[in-house]
Design a protein around this motif. Structure first.
Motif, short mmCIF file in Angstrom:
data_model
loop_
_atom_site.label_atom_id
_atom_site.label_comp_id
_atom_site.label_asym_id
_atom_site.label_seq_id
_atom_site.Cartn_x
_atom_site.Cartn_y
_atom_site.Cartn_z
N ASN A 1 49.75 27.22 -1.34
CA ASN A 1 50.35 28.50 -1.75
C ASN A 1 51.86 28.60 -1.60
O ASN A 1 52.42 29.69 -1.66
CB ASN A 1 49.71 29.68 -1.00
CG ASN A 1 48.27 29.82 -1.40
OD1 ASN A 1 47.94 29.68 -2.59
ND2 ASN A 1 47.40 30.04 -0.42
N LYS A 2 52.50 27.46 -1.40
CA LYS A 2 53.97 27.46 -1.36
C LYS A 2 54.47 26.62 -2.54
O LYS A 2 53.84 25.62 -2.90
CB LYS A 2 54.49 26.82 -0.07
CG LYS A 2 54.26 27.67 1.15
CD LYS A 2 55.03 27.08 2.32
CE LYS A 2 54.82 27.95 3.54
NZ LYS A 2 54.38 27.22 4.70
N LEU A 3 55.61 27.07 -3.07
CA LEU A 3 56.20 26.31 -4.18
C LEU A 3 57.21 25.31 -3.62
O LEU A 3 57.95 25.63 -2.69
CB LEU A 3 56.97 27.26 -5.07
CG LEU A 3 56.32 27.86 -6.31
CD1 LEU A 3 57.34 28.69 -7.05
CD2 LEU A 3 55.78 26.78 -7.23
N TYR A 4 57.23 24.12 -4.23
CA TYR A 4 58.19 23.10 -3.83
C TYR A 4 58.90 22.59 -5.09
O TYR A 4 58.28 22.48 -6.14
CB TYR A 4 57.49 21.91 -3.17
CG TYR A 4 56.90 22.24 -1.83
CD1 TYR A 4 57.60 21.99 -0.66
CD2 TYR A 4 55.64 22.83 -1.73
CE1 TYR A 4 57.06 22.30 0.60
CE2 TYR A 4 55.09 23.14 -0.49
CZ TYR A 4 55.82 22.88 0.67
OH TYR A 4 55.29 23.20 1.88
N THR A 5 60.17 22.28 -4.95
CA THR A 5 60.89 21.66 -6.07
C THR A 5 61.86 20.62 -5.50
O THR A 5 62.40 20.81 -4.40
CB THR A 5 61.60 22.73 -6.94
OG1 THR A 5 61.99 22.16 -8.18
CG2 THR A 5 62.82 23.34 -6.26
N PRO A 6 62.09 19.52 -6.25
CA PRO A 6 63.00 18.50 -5.72
C PRO A 6 64.39 19.06 -5.43
O PRO A 6 64.91 19.89 -6.18
CB PRO A 6 63.05 17.46 -6.85
CG PRO A 6 61.76 17.61 -7.56
CD PRO A 6 61.45 19.08 -7.51
N HIS A 7 64.95 18.61 -4.32
CA HIS A 7 66.29 19.02 -3.92
C HIS A 7 67.31 18.46 -4.92
O HIS A 7 67.14 17.35 -5.43
CB HIS A 7 66.57 18.47 -2.52
CG HIS A 7 67.65 19.21 -1.83
ND1 HIS A 7 68.98 19.04 -2.14
CD2 HIS A 7 67.61 20.17 -0.88
CE1 HIS A 7 69.71 19.84 -1.39
NE2 HIS A 7 68.91 20.54 -0.62
N LEU A 8 68.40 19.23 -5.12
CA LEU A 8 69.43 18.78 -6.06
C LEU A 8 70.00 17.42 -5.65
O LEU A 8 70.41 16.64 -6.51
CB LEU A 8 70.57 19.81 -6.13
CG LEU A 8 70.23 21.14 -6.79
CD1 LEU A 8 71.45 22.05 -6.79
CD2 LEU A 8 69.71 20.96 -8.22
N LYS A 9 70.00 17.15 -4.34
CA LYS A 9 70.59 15.86 -3.91
C LYS A 9 69.73 14.66 -4.33
O LYS A 9 70.19 13.53 -4.25
CB LYS A 9 70.90 15.88 -2.41
CG LYS A 9 69.72 15.90 -1.51
CD LYS A 9 70.17 15.84 -0.05
CE LYS A 9 68.94 15.70 0.80
NZ LYS A 9 68.74 16.50 1.89
N SER A 10 68.51 14.92 -4.83
CA SER A 10 67.72 13.81 -5.38
C SER A 10 68.28 13.35 -6.73
O SER A 10 67.88 12.31 -7.25
CB SER A 10 66.25 14.22 -5.56
OG SER A 10 65.67 14.48 -4.31
N GLY A 11 69.20 14.14 -7.33
CA GLY A 11 69.83 13.76 -8.59
C GLY A 11 69.11 14.33 -9.79
O GLY A 11 68.25 13.69 -10.40
N LEU A 12 69.43 15.58 -10.11
CA LEU A 12 68.79 16.26 -11.24
C LEU A 12 69.68 17.38 -11.73
O LEU A 12 70.65 17.75 -11.06
CB LEU A 12 67.42 16.84 -10.82
CG LEU A 12 67.40 17.64 -9.52
CD1 LEU A 12 67.08 19.08 -9.78
CD2 LEU A 12 66.33 17.04 -8.60
N LEU A 13 69.33 17.90 -12.89
CA LEU A 13 70.12 19.01 -13.44
C LEU A 13 69.73 20.30 -12.72
O LEU A 13 68.54 20.58 -12.54
CB LEU A 13 69.84 19.16 -14.94
CG LEU A 13 70.65 20.25 -15.64
CD1 LEU A 13 72.11 19.83 -15.80
CD2 LEU A 13 70.07 20.59 -17.00
N LYS A 14 70.76 21.07 -12.33
CA LYS A 14 70.48 22.38 -11.72
C LYS A 14 70.13 23.32 -12.88
O LYS A 14 71.00 23.99 -13.45
CB LYS A 14 71.71 22.86 -10.95
CG LYS A 14 71.45 24.10 -10.15
CD LYS A 14 72.67 24.51 -9.36
CE LYS A 14 72.35 25.77 -8.59
NZ LYS A 14 73.54 26.45 -8.12
#
Ligand SMILES: Cc1ncc(COP(=O)(O)O)c(C=O)c1O
Length: 303
Positions: free
Chosen positions: A204-217
């Motif tokens: 029931n929690k949302l997770y998303t990759p951290h920006l420091k993993s290298g992705l578009l904000k």
């Protein structure tokens, strides 16, 4: 057979038919992928997150030392005027907008002084929507071997016209029977889709990759952050690994063009029960309201 594309192109002040709009071969956008861009769409005639898209376009341009040919206020005015021209020509049906600044015409070479006049291009065409069945049933993504660009080589947070990394990842996923790809970074951490950001649901929690993993904000990603805050949905931004994806009960991707799209299989393995889960469905619904609120705020509409 040539394809007829419904729409037109704004090119440095002129509105032209799709096939009439031409950029010289010596434009460095063509020669080197030396350009920046944004894609967005309208909802009920209003562009979503226009200010944020212009801000990000300017940030991307600055990162590649490309001076925008107009200021932000002028950009906004041009885009709104071009949308009006589109609605006049094609009735008020929602429009896909791609804004490009390319380095411009110049002799072969990397020196900036070779291209004194960047080109401003705005492609306007009918929004091509993802079939409804994909929103209802979810899609199958493939974890591809091709890694996302290393931020030290070409920062994925710069929305540059150089999209070969993502394009090749997409083709790899297609060859393996997927709808699209999910890419890892060099450390094996999850990053994003080829044109979308990734979210997981675990307990029931949302997770998303951290920006420091290298992705578009992503701007949709940011709007989801806002929505979660408003509705007190726990959301954690952190380094995530493929095993987190396979342990997740739900997953989805998001972007300005597709909004929230459920993911029900990854590399031929089911995610959760293999169908869109309750939190994803709730967010898809809530997100519609977030879109409307955002448009009302930005375009000063009465509620
Ligand atoms: C690589 C990549 N990640 C994420 C996104 C989603 O960004 P946004 O929500 O701003 O459209 C895009 C959009 O084009 C993209 O190209």
């Amino acid at each position: 057979m040539t394809q007829k594309i419904k729409g037109f192109i704004y090119l440095n002040g002129k509105i032209l038919e799709m096939k009439q709009a031409k950029i010289p071969v010596l434009d460095h956008g063509f020669l080197y992928g030396d350009s920046v861009y944004e894609t967005l769409r309208t909802y009920n005639g209003y562009p979503l997150q226009l200010k944020d898209h212009i801000d990000r376009l300017f940030r991307s341009a600055k990162s590649i030392h490309l001076p925008p040919p107009k200021n932000k206020k002028q950009f906004k005015a041009i885009i709104l005027k071009t949308i009006q021209a589109y609605f006049k020509k094609f009735k008020k049906e929602d429009v896909y907008i791609r804004i490009i600044i390319s380095r411009g015409f110049g002799d072969i070479g990397f020196d900036l002084h070779l291209c004194p006049s960047p080109n401003l291009i705005i492609i306007m065409k009918k929004v091509s929507v993802i079939p409804q069945k994909h929103y209802q049933n979810g899609v199958h993504l493939i974890l591809v071997p091709r890694i996302r660009n290393n931020p030290k080589a070409l920062d994925p947070n710069i929305k540059s016209g150089n999209y070969l990394n993502n394009l090749l990842a997409y083709l790899e996923a297609k060859r393996k029977g997927g709808f699209d790809a999910i890419m890892l970074n060099a450390q094996g951490h999850l990053t994003e889709g080829t044109r979308s950001n990734l979210f997981l649901v675990h307990k029931n929690k949302l997770y998303t990759p951290h920006l420091k993993s290298g992705l578009l904000k992503g701007l949709t990603r940011s709007l989801i952050f806002e929505t979660c805050k408003k509705h007190k949905i726990p959301l954690i931004e952190k380094t995530l690994k493929p095993k987190d994806l396979f342990l997740a009960q739900e997953a989805f991707t998001c972007s300005s063009l597709q909004a929230i799209l459920p993911v029900v299989r990854v590399s031929h393995k089911k995610i959760g029960k293999g169908k869109p889960g309750p939190l994803t469905k709730k967010l898809m619904h809530t997100f519609q309201n977030a879109i409307e609120d955002s448009i009302r705020r930005e375009h000063c509409l009465d509620s």
